[in-house]
Design a protein around this motif. Sequence first.
Motif, PDB file in Angstrom:
ATOM      1  N   HIS A  19    -113.491 -98.040  -9.753  1.00  0.00           N
ATOM      2  CA  HIS A  19    -113.754 -96.674 -10.215  1.00  0.00           C
ATOM      3  C   HIS A  19    -112.799 -96.296 -11.336  1.00  0.00           C
ATOM      4  N   ASP A  21    -110.652 -92.703 -12.537  1.00  0.00           N
ATOM      5  CA  ASP A  21    -110.259 -91.426 -11.931  1.00  0.00           C
ATOM      6  C   ASP A  21    -110.892 -90.280 -12.720  1.00  0.00           C
ATOM      7  N   HIS A  75    -110.301 -99.382 -12.104  1.00  0.00           N
ATOM      8  CA  HIS A  75    -109.384-100.062 -11.189  1.00  0.00           C
ATOM      9  C   HIS A  75    -109.982-100.112  -9.785  1.00  0.00           C
TER      10      HIS A  75
HETATM   11 FE   LIG Z   1    -108.108 -94.386  -8.697  1.00  0.00          FE
END
Ligand SMILES: [Fe+2]
Length: 139
Positions: A19, A21, A75
């Motif tokens: 994903h 952020d 990440h």
């Molecule tokens: Fe994250």
Amino acid sequence: MNRYPPCPLPWKVFGLMPHTDSDFLTILYQDQVGGLQLVKDGRWVTVKPNPEALIVNIGDLFQAWSNGVYKSVKHRVMTNGQVERFSVAYFLCPSYDTVIQSYKEPQVYRKFSFKEYRDQVQEDVRITGSKVGLPRFLN
Ligand SMILES: [Fe+2]
Ligand SMILES: O=C(O)CCC(=O)C(=O)O
């Protein structure tokens, strides 16, 4: 605080799915177990644990605000078969009514509020099972 219990099938199960952020900036501490990986030049690279370092991660809003100059890096977290892992994340977010817009022309992304972004991410996850993120807001 994130807790990742030992997983009997670490090659099959992610601690955290790949994903980006959805915030502006993330400040992260991971313990000595490790498991955090990020995409660099199209490959997954392990972030070596360092007890004296915090990891600063650029989020989607930083990418949009910079008109795509700074990238919100994908990440994930791998699980560990034997030991429990902890990490601590601080997510720096603006207020929901904050408008995200770059003034650099041509604008890569259309302007949106942080609330609109979070709602869209949630909606995509609910309907498709995964986050679409910034590509939804391309001009
Ligand atoms: Fe994250
Ligand atoms: O546990 C980690 O190292 C990463 C956590 C993370 O990526 C997140 O909470 O968004």
